[in-house]
Write an enzyme that holds these catalytic residues in place. Structure first.
Site, PDB file in Angstrom:
ATOM      1  CB  VAL A 162      -0.958   0.050   1.208  1.00  0.00           C
ATOM      2  CG1 VAL A 162      -2.023  -1.020   1.104  1.00  0.00           C
ATOM      3  CG2 VAL A 162      -0.200  -0.061   2.524  1.00  0.00           C
ATOM      4  CE1 TYR A 163       3.456   1.428   4.489  1.00  0.00           C
ATOM      5  CE2 TYR A 163       5.683   0.669   4.110  1.00  0.00           C
ATOM      6  CZ  TYR A 163       4.608   0.838   4.954  1.00  0.00           C
ATOM      7  OH  TYR A 163       4.690   0.432   6.260  1.00  0.00           O
ATOM      8  CB  SER A 164       3.809   5.591  -2.673  1.00  0.00           C
ATOM      9  OG  SER A 164       4.231   6.467  -1.653  1.00  0.00           O
TER      10      SER A 164
END
Length: 326
Positions: free
Chosen positions: A60-62
């Site tokens: 989900v990071y960026s």
């Protein structure tokens, strides 16, 4: 750099883990302060040159671009067998049904997406980012076990939850002969020590490695209380972690400043040294968006605080509401 094993496994990891949430295309996801690839790569290279072999990211990071940046950089700067890549699954990756959570369908889809973005055929440590109350825990654990059997994942880990929930997961894995979690990634630092009550003793008893996130409390332990940064001004999740405890937290921050001044070292070194020396802690997950962040983190491993200094740092702490599980 010193190295240790992750819990009771034979996996050797550096005593610091580089957290890669800060690396990703700005505007992709909720982190407008993340660094694009050209600015992120020097920090990954600096970490490798410092001896760090442990890298933590999440799908989900960026919006997946953190995994892409980390994968390309590691493929260029290190041999695959020399690094330990950790990523996570749980958060929403697309709208509509089956776009988030820990169902078998979502897990099986997202491991392949993570492998593609990372440019590798296996992940060393695959972690559930949070629990999914909408999916039976047995379904999640069996799906994760199948990823290990398929060779897509080497080890399994978990992140913030209640200790009873983690104990249940370990028990279920043992009861069914499934691969058990070997690591826990809790919220743990000088401003938030609630994990010392049950989670850390459970991990010690079960031989589970501990890799704390937010070891500097979103930077609050590194600067004067009223000083702000671009990230602190837009970090809505960070604000929820420490809301309502400002008076107590300020006293801890002041204690870190006093010990650091007496030692003649940056505050980050003091806060990280305290955490790295806590019983059971394997490797704090440190973020880096400026070169001195990694320099301070590495130096903290050689800074050993006295009993009196630890007492100065710990005595102002007051119990906090349990937060960070959602």
């Amino acid at each position: 750099m010193r190295y240790t094993t992750l819990g009771s496994t034979g996996l050797e990891v550096s005593a610091l883990c580089l957290g890669c949430m800060s690396y990703g295309e700005p505007g992709r996801g909720p982190h407008p302060w993340s660094l694009p690839e050209d600015q992120a790569r020097p920090f990954i290279r600096q970490a490798i040159e410092a001896g760090i072999n442990f890298f933590d990211t999440a799908n989900v990071y960026s919006d997946g671009t953190s995994e892409e940046i980390v994968g390309r950089a590691l493929n260029e700067y290190a041999r695959r067998e020399e690094v330990v890549i950790a990523t996570k699954v749980h958060g929403r990756m697309r709208p509509g049904p089956n776009g988030a959570g820990l169902s078998r369908k979502h897990i099986m889809t997202e491991i392949d997406n993570s492998l593609r973005r990372l440019g590798t055929d296996y992940v060393d440590l695959y972690q559930i980012h949070r629990l999914d109350p909408g999916t039976p825990l047995e379904e999640t654990l069996e799906a994760l076990h199948d990823l290990v059997r398929a060779g897509k994942v080497r080890y399994l880990g978990a992140s913030s939850m209640y200790a009873w929930q983690f104990a249940k997961a370990l028990w279920l894995a043992d009861a069914h002969g499934w691969t058990r979690f070997v690591s826990m990634q809790p919220h743990y630092n000088l401003l938030y020590r609630e994990e010392e009550r049950e989670m850390l003793p459970l991990c010690a008893d079960q031989g589970v490695g501990v890799i704390p996130w937010s070891p500097l409390a979103r930077g609050r332990l590194t600067r004067d209380w009223d000083e702000t940064t671009e990230r602190s001004g837009t970090d809505e999740f960070g604000r929820t972690l420490y809301a309502g405890t400002e008076a107590d937290d300020r006293r801890v921050v002041d204690a870190v400043a006093a010990v650091a001044a007496a030692r003649g070292v940056p505050r980050a070194q003091v806060a990280l040294s305290w955490l790295a020396d806590r019983p059971g802690v394997t490797a704090p997950i440190v973020g880096a968006t400026k070169p001195h962040h990694l320099t301070d983190a590495v130096a903290a491993l050689d800074l050993h605080l006295t009993d009196e200094e630890n007492e100065t740092l710990e005595s102002p702490y007051r119990p906090h509401p349990v937060l960070g599980f959602s």
